[in-house]
Scaffold this active site. Structure first.
Site, short mmCIF file in Angstrom:
data_model
loop_
_atom_site.label_atom_id
_atom_site.label_comp_id
_atom_site.label_asym_id
_atom_site.label_seq_id
_atom_site.Cartn_x
_atom_site.Cartn_y
_atom_site.Cartn_z
N HIS A 282 0.83 -1.22 0.00
CA HIS A 282 0.00 0.00 0.00
C HIS A 282 0.86 1.26 0.00
O HIS A 282 1.90 1.33 0.66
CB HIS A 282 -1.00 0.01 1.16
CG HIS A 282 -0.41 0.09 2.54
ND1 HIS A 282 -0.16 1.29 3.17
CD2 HIS A 282 -0.06 -0.87 3.42
CE1 HIS A 282 0.31 1.07 4.38
NE2 HIS A 282 0.40 -0.24 4.56
N ASP B 228 6.27 1.99 6.76
CA ASP B 228 4.99 1.32 6.56
C ASP B 228 4.15 2.22 5.65
O ASP B 228 3.61 3.22 6.11
CB ASP B 228 4.33 1.09 7.91
CG ASP B 228 2.90 0.60 7.84
OD1 ASP B 228 2.48 0.14 6.77
OD2 ASP B 228 2.20 0.70 8.87
N GLU C 107 -5.11 1.48 2.86
CA GLU C 107 -4.91 0.38 3.81
C GLU C 107 -4.92 0.87 5.24
O GLU C 107 -5.44 0.19 6.14
CB GLU C 107 -3.59 -0.33 3.50
CG GLU C 107 -3.39 -1.64 4.26
CD GLU C 107 -2.82 -1.46 5.66
OE1 GLU C 107 -2.91 -2.40 6.47
OE2 GLU C 107 -2.26 -0.36 5.95
#
Length: 373
Positions: free
Chosen positions: A71, A188, A222
């Site tokens: 993502h 992330d 996400e």
């Protein structure tokens, strides 16, 4: 077939991705960047209305395709209110603690202009508040954005073109160290996107063939739970998600090697697909470990919850202080990229998965105790 990952390419892509602000809801520019890179690598990306990407690398068969997903969206914040002192109250985008927002430099994408600022606790001056600086609770109601512009009132802030709902992007503070460690917010899942691009680059450079089509997916929401809910096609039989692992006390994740997730808060990942990943690590001498995540979900969860009947697995790069001041080592990134590439070229073992529905012939078996013993 051994696929060699170009580590320098992977790290260059990570550095470029980290320079593009992309909190959930503000992902157009990173989507366009990824689409352009996919085209440069020889693929033909397609975008959904909102910008999720699908790029199909053709294999020997269309049915029973594999999907590999990462993502592009990150954590961030939005303007909740414009305060009487001209500063901004925030609500988070995604799930992260205000503890890690304090002191962050930010960009405010105002409706009428772009501004810089800093997230500060309400009591930020030790010379004024003394010990109260240390006793202020942690929470989004106890921080505010100080805008780097002349404003001392809500009216002056609104004249800057800042309105309720405007996006606030958090600076990454990225640092690549010579010993291989990388410190940055938003690893992330910018690191996952860089891993996917590096795996594609390696497959293209090697001229590798795959037994089925590979759908390279890049999702845009996400962090708010939507993820891969609407990007998976009916011919997809299995999906491998690339995301961060949680290197922390009580976890088995590591900043080195690949971490294979056995379960998250939504339950166990597919037994057969997860075992395949372990076998690929052993066959290709990729260091790995397994982990279980209690407070974690990924694109795999959103795909299943949307009703897609696919096998899912999750491979992660261990991140220290995930959703905070994150750190990773390049060894994990390269390890995961090697595993992703190995998965793409590996033979299909469960052939009946090419059909959405079929009889029990060829259905899988699990190791069980023989009750007749």
């Amino acid at each position: 077939m051994q696929i060699t990952i170009d580590e320098n390419y992977l790290l260059r892509q990570l550095a470029a991705l980290l320079q593009i602000d992309s909190p959930t809801g503000y992902t157009d520019e990173v989507v366009l960047y990824c689409a352009e890179e996919l085209k440069r690598l020889g693929l033909s990306p397609e975008l959904t209305r909102r910008g999720a990407i699908r790029a199909v690398r053709q294999g020997s068969r269309r049915a029973g395709a594999r999907a590999i997903v990462a993502h592009v969206d990150t954590l961030g914040a939005q303007v909740k209110a414009i305060k009487e002192n001209g500063r901004l109250e925030l609500v988070p985008i995604g799930h992260w603690s205000a503890r890690f927002a304090e002191g962050a430099r930010v960009t405010i994408y105002g409706t009428g202009g772009i501004h810089r600022g800093t997230i500060l606790p309400l009591k930020a001056s030790g010379h004024t508040f003394n010990d109260e600086v240390d006793t202020l609770p942690v929470g989004w109601g106890y921080v505010e954005v100080r805008i780097d512009a002349i404003t001392r009132s809500a009216e002056e802030t609104m004249k800057l073109g800042i309105e309720v709902g405007d996006i606030v992007a958090i600076d990454t503070g990225t640092e690549f160290l010579e010993n291989g460690f990388i410190n940055s917010r938003h690893l992330d899942d910018k690191a996952g996107v860089a891993i996917a691009l590096a795996a594609i680059e390696a497959l293209e450079r090697a001229g590798a063939s795959t037994p089925v089509d590979t759908h390279w997916l890049f999702t845009i929401a996400e962090e708010v739970g939507v993820g891969a809910s609407s990007i998976v096609t009916s011919e997809t039989a299995s999906m491998l998600t690339i995301d961060n692992g949680t290197t922390a006390p009580g976890q088995n994740s590591s900043e080195f090697g690949a971490t294979i997730a056995m379960a998250d808060q939504t339950g166990p990942f597919d037994f057969h697909l997860t075992r395949k990943l372990v076998e690929l690590c052993c066959e290709n001498q990729i260091p790995y470990q397994k982990d279980v995540f209690r407070y974690y979900r990924s694109d795999s969860a959103s795909a299943l919850e949307a009703g897609h009947d696919i096998r899912t697995a999750l491979v992660t790069f261990g991140v220290d202080a995930s959703h905070g001041y994150e750190r990773i080592h390049k060894h994990a990134l390269t390890s995961v990229a090697r595993l992703v590439a190995a998965f793409a070229v590996s033979p299909v073992k469960i052939r009946r998965d090419a059909n959405e529905m079929s009889g029990p012939e060829g259905f899988t078996h699990l190791p069980i105790r023989d009750v007749n013993e």
